[in-house]
Design an enzyme around this catalytic site. Structure first.
Site, PDB file in Angstrom:
ATOM      1  N   HIS A   1      22.559  -0.599 -18.868  1.00  9.92           N
ATOM      2  CA  HIS A   1      21.560  -0.094 -17.916  1.00  9.92           C
ATOM      3  C   HIS A   1      21.877  -0.545 -16.498  1.00  9.92           C
ATOM      4  O   HIS A   1      20.977  -0.811 -15.711  1.00  9.92           O
ATOM      5  CB  HIS A   1      20.158  -0.552 -18.318  1.00  9.92           C
ATOM      6  CG  HIS A   1      19.630   0.183 -19.516  1.00  9.92           C
ATOM      7  ND1 HIS A   1      18.552  -0.242 -20.251  1.00  9.92           N
ATOM      8  CD2 HIS A   1      20.047   1.321 -20.105  1.00  9.92           C
ATOM      9  CE1 HIS A   1      18.344   0.601 -21.251  1.00  9.92           C
ATOM     10  NE2 HIS A   1      19.234   1.552 -21.181  1.00  9.92           N
TER      11      HIS A   1
ATOM     12  N   ASP B   1      26.147   8.013 -15.099  1.00 12.01           N
ATOM     13  CA  ASP B   1      25.110   8.565 -15.985  1.00 12.01           C
ATOM     14  C   ASP B   1      23.972   8.974 -15.070  1.00 12.01           C
ATOM     15  O   ASP B   1      23.247   8.116 -14.552  1.00 12.01           O
ATOM     16  CB  ASP B   1      24.673   7.502 -16.994  1.00 12.01           C
ATOM     17  CG  ASP B   1      23.643   8.031 -18.000  1.00 12.01           C
ATOM     18  OD1 ASP B   1      23.078   9.115 -17.774  1.00 12.01           O
ATOM     19  OD2 ASP B   1      23.414   7.336 -19.005  1.00 12.01           O
TER      20      ASP B   1
ATOM     21  N   TYR C   1      32.116  -0.124 -25.227  1.00 13.20           N
ATOM     22  CA  TYR C   1      31.963  -1.039 -24.094  1.00 13.20           C
ATOM     23  C   TYR C   1      32.621  -2.355 -24.452  1.00 13.20           C
ATOM     24  O   TYR C   1      32.143  -3.061 -25.332  1.00 13.20           O
ATOM     25  CB  TYR C   1      30.470  -1.244 -23.791  1.00 13.20           C
ATOM     26  CG  TYR C   1      29.711   0.071 -23.758  1.00 13.20           C
ATOM     27  CD1 TYR C   1      29.623   0.808 -22.589  1.00 13.20           C
ATOM     28  CD2 TYR C   1      29.132   0.602 -24.929  1.00 13.20           C
ATOM     29  CE1 TYR C   1      28.959   2.035 -22.572  1.00 13.20           C
ATOM     30  CE2 TYR C   1      28.479   1.814 -24.918  1.00 13.20           C
ATOM     31  CZ  TYR C   1      28.387   2.534 -23.744  1.00 13.20           C
ATOM     32  OH  TYR C   1      27.742   3.745 -23.733  1.00 13.20           O
TER      33      TYR C   1
ATOM     34  N   GLU D   1      28.539  12.000 -22.283  1.00 14.86           N
ATOM     35  CA  GLU D   1      27.222  12.498 -22.710  1.00 14.86           C
ATOM     36  C   GLU D   1      27.024  13.953 -22.301  1.00 14.86           C
ATOM     37  O   GLU D   1      27.175  14.306 -21.136  1.00 14.86           O
ATOM     38  CB  GLU D   1      26.117  11.647 -22.068  1.00 14.86           C
ATOM     39  CG  GLU D   1      24.717  12.154 -22.356  1.00 14.86           C
ATOM     40  CD  GLU D   1      23.619  11.226 -21.841  1.00 14.86           C
ATOM     41  OE1 GLU D   1      23.844  10.528 -20.828  1.00 14.86           O
ATOM     42  OE2 GLU D   1      22.536  11.199 -22.451  1.00 14.86           O
TER      43      GLU D   1
ATOM     44  N   ASP E   1      20.753  15.246 -18.579  1.00  9.25           N
ATOM     45  CA  ASP E   1      21.208  13.864 -18.778  1.00  9.25           C
ATOM     46  C   ASP E   1      22.692  13.908 -19.121  1.00  9.25           C
ATOM     47  O   ASP E   1      23.046  14.173 -20.269  1.00  9.25           O
ATOM     48  CB  ASP E   1      20.368  13.254 -19.919  1.00  9.25           C
ATOM     49  CG  ASP E   1      20.676  11.785 -20.160  1.00  9.25           C
ATOM     50  OD1 ASP E   1      21.421  11.181 -19.377  1.00  9.25           O
ATOM     51  OD2 ASP E   1      20.154  11.255 -21.166  1.00  9.25           O
TER      52      ASP E   1
ATOM     53  N   ASP F   1       0.812  -1.217   0.000  1.00 14.12           N
ATOM     54  CA  ASP F   1       0.000   0.000   0.000  1.00 14.12           C
ATOM     55  C   ASP F   1       0.849   1.271   0.000  1.00 14.12           C
ATOM     56  O   ASP F   1       0.375   2.341   0.373  1.00 14.12           O
ATOM     57  CB  ASP F   1      -0.956  -0.004   1.197  1.00 14.12           C
ATOM     58  CG  ASP F   1      -0.201  -0.066   2.518  1.00 14.12           C
ATOM     59  OD1 ASP F   1       1.028  -0.283   2.480  1.00 14.12           O
ATOM     60  OD2 ASP F   1      -0.831   0.108   3.567  1.00 14.12           O
TER      61      ASP F   1
ATOM     62  N   HIS G   1      24.292   1.241 -29.004  1.00  9.78           N
ATOM     63  CA  HIS G   1      23.133   2.135 -28.856  1.00  9.78           C
ATOM     64  C   HIS G   1      23.243   3.291 -29.843  1.00  9.78           C
ATOM     65  O   HIS G   1      24.229   3.419 -30.564  1.00  9.78           O
ATOM     66  CB  HIS G   1      23.014   2.640 -27.410  1.00  9.78           C
ATOM     67  CG  HIS G   1      24.233   3.350 -26.883  1.00  9.78           C
ATOM     68  ND1 HIS G   1      24.583   4.624 -27.272  1.00  9.78           N
ATOM     69  CD2 HIS G   1      25.176   2.971 -25.989  1.00  9.78           C
ATOM     70  CE1 HIS G   1      25.672   4.993 -26.625  1.00  9.78           C
ATOM     71  NE2 HIS G   1      26.074   4.006 -25.854  1.00  9.78           N
TER      72      HIS G   1
ATOM     73  N   ARG H   1      31.489   6.095 -21.665  1.00  8.12           N
ATOM     74  CA  ARG H   1      30.474   6.892 -22.365  1.00  8.12           C
ATOM     75  C   ARG H   1      30.658   8.338 -21.919  1.00  8.12           C
ATOM     76  O   ARG H   1      30.992   8.596 -20.762  1.00  8.12           O
ATOM     77  CB  ARG H   1      29.052   6.406 -22.041  1.00  8.12           C
ATOM     78  CG  ARG H   1      27.969   7.253 -22.718  1.00  8.12           C
ATOM     79  CD  ARG H   1      26.567   6.631 -22.731  1.00  8.12           C
ATOM     80  NE  ARG H   1      25.985   6.427 -21.432  1.00  8.12           N
ATOM     81  CZ  ARG H   1      25.885   5.265 -20.797  1.00  8.12           C
ATOM     82  NH1 ARG H   1      26.350   4.170 -21.375  1.00  8.12           N
ATOM     83  NH2 ARG H   1      25.335   5.173 -19.608  1.00  8.12           N
TER      84      ARG H   1
ATOM     85  N   HIS I   1      13.984  10.768 -22.249  1.00  3.42           N
ATOM     86  CA  HIS I   1      13.904  10.387 -23.665  1.00  3.42           C
ATOM     87  C   HIS I   1      12.654  11.081 -24.169  1.00  3.42           C
ATOM     88  O   HIS I   1      11.542  10.561 -24.056  1.00  3.42           O
ATOM     89  CB  HIS I   1      13.802   8.873 -23.841  1.00  3.42           C
ATOM     90  CG  HIS I   1      15.046   8.160 -23.386  1.00  3.42           C
ATOM     91  ND1 HIS I   1      15.108   6.818 -23.156  1.00  3.42           N
ATOM     92  CD2 HIS I   1      16.297   8.623 -23.128  1.00  3.42           C
ATOM     93  CE1 HIS I   1      16.332   6.479 -22.769  1.00  3.42           C
ATOM     94  NE2 HIS I   1      17.066   7.563 -22.744  1.00  3.42           N
TER      95      HIS I   1
ATOM     96  N   GLU J   1      25.909  11.181 -26.974  1.00  4.31           N
ATOM     97  CA  GLU J   1      26.459  10.262 -25.980  1.00  4.31           C
ATOM     98  C   GLU J   1      27.069   8.992 -26.579  1.00  4.31           C
ATOM     99  O   GLU J   1      26.597   7.882 -26.330  1.00  4.31           O
ATOM    100  CB  GLU J   1      25.381   9.880 -24.974  1.00  4.31           C
ATOM    101  CG  GLU J   1      24.036   9.439 -25.578  1.00  4.31           C
ATOM    102  CD  GLU J   1      23.029   9.067 -24.501  1.00  4.31           C
ATOM    103  OE1 GLU J   1      23.375   8.255 -23.634  1.00  4.31           O
ATOM    104  OE2 GLU J   1      21.904   9.589 -24.540  1.00  4.31           O
TER     105      GLU J   1
ATOM    106  N   HIS K   1      19.404  11.335 -28.164  1.00  5.71           N
ATOM    107  CA  HIS K   1      17.937  11.392 -28.179  1.00  5.71           C
ATOM    108  C   HIS K   1      17.490  12.804 -27.843  1.00  5.71           C
ATOM    109  O   HIS K   1      18.271  13.622 -27.371  1.00  5.71           O
ATOM    110  CB  HIS K   1      17.383  10.390 -27.161  1.00  5.71           C
ATOM    111  CG  HIS K   1      17.996  10.505 -25.778  1.00  5.71           C
ATOM    112  ND1 HIS K   1      17.566  11.411 -24.853  1.00  5.71           N
ATOM    113  CD2 HIS K   1      19.040   9.849 -25.199  1.00  5.71           C
ATOM    114  CE1 HIS K   1      18.288  11.291 -23.753  1.00  5.71           C
ATOM    115  NE2 HIS K   1      19.207  10.362 -23.941  1.00  5.71           N
TER     116      HIS K   1
HETATM  117  N1  GLY Z   1      20.290   8.096 -19.027  1.00  4.11           N
HETATM  118  C1  GLY Z   1      19.571   7.638 -20.111  1.00  4.11           C
HETATM  119  C2  GLY Z   1      20.261   7.936 -21.368  1.00  4.11           C
HETATM  120  O1  GLY Z   1      21.393   8.358 -21.353  1.00  4.11           O
HETATM  121  O2  GLY Z   1      19.712   7.812 -22.420  1.00  4.11           O
HETATM  122 MN    MN Z   2      20.888  10.040 -22.668  1.00  4.43          MN
HETATM  123 MN    MN Z   3      22.313   9.394 -19.807  1.00  4.75          MN
END
Ligand code: GLY
Ligand code: MN
Ligand code: MN
Length: 436
Positions: free
Chosen positions: A234, A251, A379, A398, A262, A32, A341, A396, A352, A375, A345
């Protein structure tokens, strides 16, 4: 006074149309208890109303064009959950022309859609409401002889709303900049404080402390991955002990007043990159900078992505991680073992963010007012059969970039990313810490 976004939405609606847009619902975390409430972005964009169990009905030609269905005042519940605007507040504070308790929506639905030519509604996210609307339309079809007709056209609300959200106003840009500044401060704090021996979650706590200190929250689950955890895209367990010699990939992004930033940075916790770490890092960094430099109106998202694939693939060949001609490796998709990837975005209320990436089958061209992330990453999973030096390294980088009429502006430049800059930043932080 209507919000400017609502007024613009109405201007873009078809004649004799009505839009039905629902708030987010409270989501159960366990038994709950609920997650902290987060309003639906579309709903918040139009209404500024931050409560669950609400529906906006918008019909520009109607006598009362803007109706809100909301939770009514309830002193008993408000003692537990906090104040509600109620029906009165919906009109007085949120500018609705009419307001009703949410429980009356079902009974009023036929009246709302009857006789309208177009219904704007986004099917597929709220199944109970979807069903209610389908049933209302089916009911009306049977009543044609009495002059009751359902809308002929049902259009996804996103066709208008997401196009609006894709191009940010000055006020929205200011909020994204604020989210970006808070996020940059959090990443600098993490870069200063992270040490071998700490758990990843201790670094996560520092980052989110900075977010909360500024009245922001995490826009998404923070990724704090040390060593080979950085190769898991992820990763969110954030529970490993950071070891000497590890790279730490963070990230994390703040959400401030509904708008997200981001940022990803990858840095050596001991303060200096090893040779293989540095080599991989520089391939990613050069790619990232080259792609950012291309950003201006008229360039497409695919052009940017394809350039990142070329540069990363050439880098992988230089380092001996891939063998062969880059053009062939790209054609065969071999680079995807290390870069799986997309380059970036849209960014906005949702991390996103909404908006079409392809229009009539063509990759969409950038326009002033769009905000995108850039980004690239590489890897090298521990299990890859490549030179051992590179195994278990994930990088990475970004940044968030506003497209302007002249070109672009990087909104997240406040966090070091050049190799020397990072090493000096960490060295200076250690000296300051010893002096303190
Ligand atoms: N943190 C999500 C991305 O970088 O797309
Ligand atoms: Mn991102
Ligand atoms: Mn990110």
């Amino acid at each position: 006074m209507k919000r400017e976004q609502l007024a613009e939405f109405m201007r873009r609606m078809e004649p004799q149309s009505v839009a039905i847009i629902a708030s987010a619902r409270e989501a159960v975390r366990s038994n709950d208890t609920h997650y902290r409430f987060r309003q639906d972005s579309d709903f918040y964009y139009l209404t500024g109303f931050d409560e669950p169990e609400a529906i906006a009905v918008i019909s520009p030609d109607a006598e009362k064009p803007y109706t809100l269905f909301v939770r009514p005042r309830d002193p008993e519940r408000e003692t537990w959950d906090g104040p509600r605007a109620g029906v009165e507040g919906a009109i007085e504070r949120y500018g609705a022309d009419a307001a009703f308790p949410i429980d009356e929506f079902r009974a009023k639905l036929d009246e709302i859609i009857q006789g309208k030519r177009t219904l704007y509604y986004r099917f597929g996210t709220r199944h109970e409401l979807d069903q209610m609307i389908i049933e209302a339309i089916a009911r009306m079809r049977a009543l044609g002889r009495r002059g009751i007709v359902p809308p002929r056209t049902i259009t996804d609300t996103g066709a208008i709303l997401h196009e609006m959200r894709l191009i940010k106003s000055e006020a929205e840009i200011a909020l994204i900049e604020r989210a970006a500044d808070i996020t940059a401060e959090a990443h600098r704090e993490a870069m200063r404080a992270a040490r071998p021996g700490m758990h990843e979650y201790e670094v996560e706590a520092l980052i989110e402390y900075v977010f909360r200190r500024h009245g922001a929250t995490a826009a998404y689950t923070s990724i704090v991955g040390s060593g080979e955890n950085a190769t898991v895209l992820h990763y969110s367990a954030n529970n490993a002990v950071i070891r000497e010699g590890d790279l730490l990939l963070i990230d994390a992004g703040a959400e401030y007043q509904g708008y997200a930033a981001d940022i990803t940075r990858t840095f050596p916790v001991s303060g200096r990159f090893s040779r293989p770490q540095r080599e991989l890092y520089e391939v990613v960094l050069e790619t990232q900078k080259a792609c950012i430099a291309m950003i201006r109106p008229g360039v497409s998202m695919d052009e940017l992505h394809n350039r990142s694939v070329e540069l990363l693939t050439e880098g992988l060949v230089r380092l001996g991680l891939l063998q062969g001609a880059p053009s062939k490796l790209i054609e065969d998709g071999d680079y995807k073992k290390f870069y799986m990837h997309r380059l970036g975005h849209y960014l906005g209320m949702d991390v996103h963010d909404v908006g079409l990436y392809y229009v009539d089958g063509q990759s969409r061209k950038l326009e002033p007012g769009m905000v995108i992330t850039i980004e690239p990453g590489l890897y090298v999973a521990r299990t890859q059969e490549v030179n051992e030096d590179y195994r278990g390294i994930g990088v990475r980088i970004e940044d968030d970039v506003l497209v302007t009429a002249e070109g672009h502006r990087v909104l997240t430049a406040g966090v070091p990313k050049e190799v020397e800059e990072i090493e000096q930043f960490i060295a200076r932080a250690r000296v300051e810490e010893r002096a303190a």
